[in-house]
Design an enzyme around this catalytic site. Structure first.
Site, PDB file in Angstrom:
ATOM      1  N   ASP A  38     -11.731  -4.831   5.672  1.00 41.63           N
ATOM      2  CA  ASP A  38     -11.242  -3.456   5.513  1.00 41.63           C
ATOM      3  C   ASP A  38     -12.036  -2.527   6.435  1.00 41.63           C
ATOM      4  OD1 ASP A  38      -9.656  -1.846   2.914  1.00 41.63           O
ATOM      5  OD2 ASP A  38     -10.823  -0.697   4.370  1.00 41.63           O
ATOM      6  N   ALA A  39     -11.333  -1.631   7.096  1.00 41.52           N
ATOM      7  CA  ALA A  39     -11.972  -0.716   8.045  1.00 41.52           C
ATOM      8  C   ALA A  39     -12.603   0.499   7.357  1.00 41.52           C
ATOM      9  CB  ALA A  39     -10.935  -0.250   9.065  1.00 41.52           C
ATOM     10  N   THR A 105      -2.484   0.550  13.716  1.00 38.25           N
ATOM     11  CA  THR A 105      -2.835  -0.312  12.581  1.00 38.25           C
ATOM     12  C   THR A 105      -1.650  -1.148  12.118  1.00 38.25           C
ATOM     13  OG1 THR A 105      -4.687   1.000  11.784  1.00 38.25           O
ATOM     14  CG2 THR A 105      -3.493  -0.257  10.132  1.00 38.25           C
ATOM     15  N   THR A 138       7.293  -2.735   2.511  1.00 39.34           N
ATOM     16  CA  THR A 138       7.735  -1.644   1.639  1.00 39.34           C
ATOM     17  C   THR A 138       9.261  -1.523   1.604  1.00 39.34           C
ATOM     18  OG1 THR A 138       7.751   0.772   1.462  1.00 39.34           O
ATOM     19  CG2 THR A 138       7.320  -0.109   3.631  1.00 39.34           C
ATOM     20  N   ASP A 139       9.779  -0.992   0.504  1.00 42.54           N
ATOM     21  CA  ASP A 139      11.233  -0.748   0.427  1.00 42.54           C
ATOM     22  C   ASP A 139      11.677   0.319   1.432  1.00 42.54           C
ATOM     23  OD1 ASP A 139      10.110   1.490  -0.827  1.00 42.54           O
ATOM     24  OD2 ASP A 139      11.260   1.299  -2.687  1.00 42.54           O
ATOM     25  N   GLU A 140      10.697   1.110   1.937  1.00 41.68           N
ATOM     26  CA  GLU A 140      11.071   2.206   2.848  1.00 41.68           C
ATOM     27  C   GLU A 140      11.672   1.702   4.156  1.00 41.68           C
ATOM     28  OE1 GLU A 140       8.520   5.520   3.291  1.00 41.68           O
ATOM     29  OE2 GLU A 140       7.898   5.501   1.201  1.00 41.68           O
ATOM     30  N   SER A 164       7.598   4.323   7.943  1.00 37.87           N
ATOM     31  CA  SER A 164       8.497   3.199   7.633  1.00 37.87           C
ATOM     32  C   SER A 164       8.929   2.483   8.908  1.00 37.87           C
ATOM     33  CB  SER A 164       9.695   3.656   6.796  1.00 37.87           C
ATOM     34  OG  SER A 164      10.381   4.707   7.404  1.00 37.87           O
ATOM     35  N   LYS A 167       6.184   0.044   9.683  1.00 40.37           N
ATOM     36  CA  LYS A 167       6.220  -1.100   8.762  1.00 40.37           C
ATOM     37  C   LYS A 167       7.397  -2.018   9.108  1.00 40.37           C
ATOM     38  CE  LYS A 167       3.925  -1.729   5.503  1.00 40.37           C
ATOM     39  NZ  LYS A 167       2.632  -2.473   5.356  1.00 40.37           N
ATOM     40  N   LEU A 203       1.858  11.194  -4.857  1.00 43.21           N
ATOM     41  CA  LEU A 203       2.416  12.098  -5.870  1.00 43.21           C
ATOM     42  C   LEU A 203       1.698  12.061  -7.234  1.00 43.21           C
ATOM     43  CD1 LEU A 203       4.809  14.100  -6.486  1.00 43.21           C
ATOM     44  CD2 LEU A 203       5.938  12.144  -7.534  1.00 43.21           C
ATOM     45  N   PRO A 218       2.842  21.080  -5.975  1.00 41.61           N
ATOM     46  CA  PRO A 218       3.812  21.243  -4.886  1.00 41.61           C
ATOM     47  C   PRO A 218       4.922  20.196  -4.923  1.00 41.61           C
ATOM     48  CG  PRO A 218       1.808  20.192  -4.058  1.00 41.61           C
ATOM     49  CD  PRO A 218       1.583  20.457  -5.519  1.00 41.61           C
TER      50      PRO A 218
HETATM   51  P1  NAD Z   1      -3.988   2.589   0.942  1.00 44.35           P
HETATM   52  O1  NAD Z   1      -3.751   3.617   1.985  1.00 44.35           O
HETATM   53  O2  NAD Z   1      -4.446   3.016  -0.399  1.00 44.35           O
HETATM   54  O3  NAD Z   1      -5.069   1.521   1.466  1.00 44.35           O
HETATM   55  C1  NAD Z   1      -5.018   1.004   2.767  1.00 44.35           C
HETATM   56  C2  NAD Z   1      -6.311   0.217   3.004  1.00 44.35           C
HETATM   57  O4  NAD Z   1      -6.239  -0.337   4.332  1.00 44.35           O
HETATM   58  C3  NAD Z   1      -7.577   1.076   2.963  1.00 44.35           C
HETATM   59  O5  NAD Z   1      -8.592   0.399   2.267  1.00 44.35           O
HETATM   60  C4  NAD Z   1      -7.946   1.239   4.432  1.00 44.35           C
HETATM   61  O6  NAD Z   1      -9.350   1.402   4.636  1.00 44.35           O
HETATM   62  C5  NAD Z   1      -7.455  -0.073   5.017  1.00 44.35           C
HETATM   63  N1  NAD Z   1      -7.156   0.024   6.459  1.00 44.35           N
HETATM   64  C6  NAD Z   1      -6.440   0.984   7.100  1.00 44.35           C
HETATM   65  N2  NAD Z   1      -6.407   0.727   8.414  1.00 44.35           N
HETATM   66  C7  NAD Z   1      -7.079  -0.428   8.609  1.00 44.35           C
HETATM   67  C8  NAD Z   1      -7.374  -1.214   9.748  1.00 44.35           C
HETATM   68  N3  NAD Z   1      -6.960  -0.858  10.976  1.00 44.35           N
HETATM   69  N4  NAD Z   1      -8.086  -2.352   9.592  1.00 44.35           N
HETATM   70  C9  NAD Z   1      -8.531  -2.725   8.358  1.00 44.35           C
HETATM   71  N5  NAD Z   1      -8.295  -2.007   7.247  1.00 44.35           N
HETATM   72  C10 NAD Z   1      -7.569  -0.875   7.371  1.00 44.35           C
HETATM   73  O7  NAD Z   1      -2.631   1.759   0.857  1.00 44.35           O
HETATM   74  P2  NAD Z   1      -1.938   1.100  -0.420  1.00 44.35           P
HETATM   75  O8  NAD Z   1      -1.125   2.120  -1.093  1.00 44.35           O
HETATM   76  O9  NAD Z   1      -2.929   0.321  -1.152  1.00 44.35           O
HETATM   77  O10 NAD Z   1      -0.912   0.107   0.320  1.00 44.35           O
HETATM   78  C11 NAD Z   1      -1.284  -1.206   0.655  1.00 44.35           C
HETATM   79  C12 NAD Z   1      -0.137  -1.877   1.372  1.00 44.35           C
HETATM   80  O11 NAD Z   1       1.019  -1.911   0.543  1.00 44.35           O
HETATM   81  C13 NAD Z   1       0.288  -1.151   2.642  1.00 44.35           C
HETATM   82  O12 NAD Z   1       0.614  -2.129   3.607  1.00 44.35           O
HETATM   83  C14 NAD Z   1       1.532  -0.378   2.236  1.00 44.35           C
HETATM   84  O13 NAD Z   1       2.393  -0.201   3.326  1.00 44.35           O
HETATM   85  C15 NAD Z   1       2.128  -1.300   1.199  1.00 44.35           C
HETATM   86  N6  NAD Z   1       2.919  -0.663   0.140  1.00 44.35           N
HETATM   87  C16 NAD Z   1       2.398   0.386  -0.565  1.00 44.35           C
HETATM   88  C17 NAD Z   1       3.147   0.934  -1.603  1.00 44.35           C
HETATM   89  C18 NAD Z   1       2.623   2.077  -2.431  1.00 44.35           C
HETATM   90  O14 NAD Z   1       3.356   2.611  -3.254  1.00 44.35           O
HETATM   91  N7  NAD Z   1       1.376   2.485  -2.302  1.00 44.35           N
HETATM   92  C19 NAD Z   1       4.408   0.406  -1.907  1.00 44.35           C
HETATM   93  C20 NAD Z   1       4.898  -0.653  -1.145  1.00 44.35           C
HETATM   94  C21 NAD Z   1       4.142  -1.183  -0.140  1.00 44.35           C
HETATM   95  O1  DAU Z   2       8.384   3.243  -1.505  1.00 41.84           O
HETATM   96  C1  DAU Z   2       7.149   2.661  -1.201  1.00 41.84           C
HETATM   97  C2  DAU Z   2       6.255   3.689  -0.542  1.00 41.84           C
HETATM   98  O2  DAU Z   2       5.833   4.583  -1.558  1.00 41.84           O
HETATM   99  C3  DAU Z   2       5.053   3.072   0.152  1.00 41.84           C
HETATM  100  O3  DAU Z   2       5.495   2.243   1.199  1.00 41.84           O
HETATM  101  C4  DAU Z   2       4.124   4.167   0.705  1.00 41.84           C
HETATM  102  O4  DAU Z   2       2.958   3.588   1.263  1.00 41.84           O
HETATM  103  C5  DAU Z   2       3.727   5.074  -0.452  1.00 41.84           C
HETATM  104  O5  DAU Z   2       2.937   6.142   0.032  1.00 41.84           O
HETATM  105  C6  DAU Z   2       4.965   5.627  -1.144  1.00 41.84           C
HETATM  106  O6  DAU Z   2       5.678   6.536  -0.278  1.00 41.84           O
HETATM  107  P1  DAU Z   2       6.305   7.913  -0.817  1.00 41.84           P
HETATM  108  O7  DAU Z   2       6.462   8.832   0.311  1.00 41.84           O
HETATM  109  O8  DAU Z   2       7.490   7.642  -1.665  1.00 41.84           O
HETATM  110  O9  DAU Z   2       5.078   8.379  -1.788  1.00 41.84           O
HETATM  111  P2  DAU Z   2       4.423   9.822  -2.063  1.00 41.84           P
HETATM  112  O10 DAU Z   2       3.547   9.650  -3.246  1.00 41.84           O
HETATM  113  O11 DAU Z   2       3.869  10.427  -0.840  1.00 41.84           O
HETATM  114  O12 DAU Z   2       5.687  10.676  -2.500  1.00 41.84           O
HETATM  115  C7  DAU Z   2       6.507  10.310  -3.591  1.00 41.84           C
HETATM  116  C8  DAU Z   2       7.640  11.309  -3.686  1.00 41.84           C
HETATM  117  O13 DAU Z   2       7.102  12.570  -4.101  1.00 41.84           O
HETATM  118  C9  DAU Z   2       8.322  11.579  -2.363  1.00 41.84           C
HETATM  119  O14 DAU Z   2       9.703  11.789  -2.589  1.00 41.84           O
HETATM  120  C10 DAU Z   2       7.670  12.853  -1.853  1.00 41.84           C
HETATM  121  C11 DAU Z   2       7.353  13.609  -3.126  1.00 41.84           C
HETATM  122  N1  DAU Z   2       6.149  14.456  -3.094  1.00 41.84           N
HETATM  123  C12 DAU Z   2       4.983  13.907  -2.656  1.00 41.84           C
HETATM  124  C13 DAU Z   2       3.824  14.650  -2.607  1.00 41.84           C
HETATM  125  C14 DAU Z   2       2.538  14.051  -2.104  1.00 41.84           C
HETATM  126  C15 DAU Z   2       6.198  15.765  -3.530  1.00 41.84           C
HETATM  127  O15 DAU Z   2       7.266  16.254  -3.954  1.00 41.84           O
HETATM  128  N2  DAU Z   2       5.063  16.511  -3.482  1.00 41.84           N
HETATM  129  C16 DAU Z   2       3.874  16.019  -3.022  1.00 41.84           C
HETATM  130  O16 DAU Z   2       2.855  16.764  -2.987  1.00 41.84           O
END
Ligand code: NAD
Ligand code: DAU
Length: 357
Positions: A38-39, A105, A138-140, A164, A167, A203, A218
């Site tokens: 992890d970076a 990345t 991701t589903d995105e 997206s 990804k 969110l 917000p």
């Molecule tokens: P996050 O942003 O919380 O964590 C990302 C981690 O990756 C961090 O620890 C960061 O330090 C590390 N990182 C970033 N750049 C790097 C690099 N160049 N080399 C090594 N490490 C690096 O993300 P998350 O929400 O835990 O998501 C993890 C994975 O799951 C991602 O690939 C994301 O696209 C995918 N994903 C997330 C969600 C979601 O809802 N959070 C949903 C579907 C898929």
């Molecule tokens: O669907 C999977 C994805 O879900 C992952 O691949 C992404 O890594 C993860 O960040 C997440 O993406 P979203 O954009 O859906 O998540 P976020 O929490 O940023 O936003 C969720 C929803 O809420 C989106 O429709 C935007 C809205 N939102 C978000 C924030 C931060 C707001 O209305 N207000 C806010 O302040």
């Protein structure tokens, strides 16, 4: 017959989902080794892994997935059975402001991992037995849905945001390594995760933290965008099952028919917090509709029938149970939130190493 201990090279596991994944694996298996690369970007937080410090099954390596020499060395030294790539820039709003780092990345980092794995695992035309690369996607990548229908694994990839798109590009490279060289791979495409250790730019933790502090909430646009919420441990279980049993070359969608509009999520958090803290100042007056996110996807919805039929996966935690557990965790871990929002958490790694010298 000797059974070899399984070794996982997991990337990005100081982040939200990776942290849960490491805890999940260590709880489930005694005889494993996890190399966690992890970076430690702003999203990486070593304090998330404090409770497993000293557990020899977990080896933390501070480094970048784009670093050719480092990844080569780690694969040579630890000979992982699975490479599971969680590392990514993950926040859509940041990708809109600054897309380049997402290409570095998410795309180039993934290609580096694939190249180094191929270098180590491909001997002539034969792939070493038991090795597999798993891309956490991701589903995105599918784009956005109208009011009806769901994403299946055959839905065309049609991303909209820079996040997206990066990804989706990575997914294409993973598939290309399978189709061109025969690399054993799986791709998981999961919906929105929530739970403990999530960085408060997303969110749910953002709204919990703001509401608790009587700050405005917000909501982008009308707040009627729909996400399919999945408790993070259910996602971890899915990735583990795909690593163990996923059919070579397959994509698996992960989600649990937990679709909710954003405004519903925000109002649920307000209701839960005001009741739990007995605080009338936490009320819907804190909601502020702000300018919408550019290119904002209206609705995501996953059809998880393939992973259920092939691997028996199903989400164990309903949204009603998961959101209460999540709110409880943030209330009980205010210090974690304070250290994240003040930036103190980033000093932890330095302190740890200073103390070791
Ligand atoms: P996050 O942003 O919380 O964590 C990302 C981690 O990756 C961090 O620890 C960061 O330090 C590390 N990182 C970033 N750049 C790097 C690099 N160049 N080399 C090594 N490490 C690096 O993300 P998350 O929400 O835990 O998501 C993890 C994975 O799951 C991602 O690939 C994301 O696209 C995918 N994903 C997330 C969600 C979601 O809802 N959070 C949903 C579907 C898929
Ligand atoms: O669907 C999977 C994805 O879900 C992952 O691949 C992404 O890594 C993860 O960040 C997440 O993406 P979203 O954009 O859906 O998540 P976020 O929490 O940023 O936003 C969720 C929803 O809420 C989106 O429709 C935007 C809205 N939102 C978000 C924030 C931060 C707001 O209305 N207000 C806010 O302040």
């Amino acid at each position: 017959m000797e059974i070899k201990m399984k070794t996982y090279l997991c990337t990005g596991c100081a982040g939200f989902i990776g942290t849960s994944f490491v805890h999940y694996l260590l709880k489930k298996h005694d005889d494993i080794r996890i190399v966690n690369l992890d970076a430690l970007t702003y999203a990486g937080n070593l304090e998330n892994l404090k409770d497993i410090e000293g557990d020899e099954r977990h080896i933390f390596v501070h480094g970048n997935i784009c670093d050719e020499e480092l990844v080569r060395k780690l694969i040579r030294e630890y000979d992982p059975d699975y490479i599971i790539n969680f590392a990514a820039e993950s926040h859509v709003d940041r990708s809109i402001a600054n897309p380049e780092i997402f290409v570095n990345t998410n795309v180039l980092g993934t290609v580096n991992l694939l190249q180094r794995a191929k270098e180590a695992w491909l001997d002539g035309r034969e792939w070493k037995k038991g090795k597999k690369y798993i891309q956490v996607s991701t589903d995105e990548v599918y784009g956005a849905l109208g009011p009806d229908g769901f994403f299946t694994e055959t839905t065309p990839v049609n991303p909209h945001s820079p996040y997206s798109s990066s990804k989706a590009s990575a997914d294409h490279f993973v598939k290309a390594f399978h189709d061109t060289y025969g690399m054993p791979i799986n791709i998981t495409r999961c919906s929105n995760n929530y739970g403990m250790w999530q960085f408060p730019e997303k969110l749910i933790p953002l709204m919990i933290n703001n509401a608790k502090n009587h700050k405005s909430l917000p909501v982008y646009g009308d707040g009627m965008q729909v996400r399919d919420w999945l408790f993070v441990e259910d996602h971890c279980k899915a990735v583990d099952m795909v690593a163990e049993g996923g059919k070579d070359g397959e994509v698996y969608n992960v989600g649990g028919h937990n679709e909710r509009p954003n405004i519903f999520i925000v109002k649920t958090i307000i209701g839960q917090l005001s009741e739990r803290l007995n605080d009338p100042e936490i009320n819907e007056g804190l909601i502020k509709h702000v300018e919408d996110r550019l290119g904002h996807d209206r609705r995501y919805g996953i059809d998880p029938s393939k992973i259920k039929a092939d691997l028996g996966w199903y989400p164990e935690t309903t949204f009603e149970v998961g959101i209460v557990k999540t709110i409880d965790w943030y209330l009980e871990n205010q210090e974690w939130m304070d250290r994240v929002t003040s930036g103190e958490y980033q000093k932890y790694y330095e302190e740890m190493y200073r103390n070791r010298k």
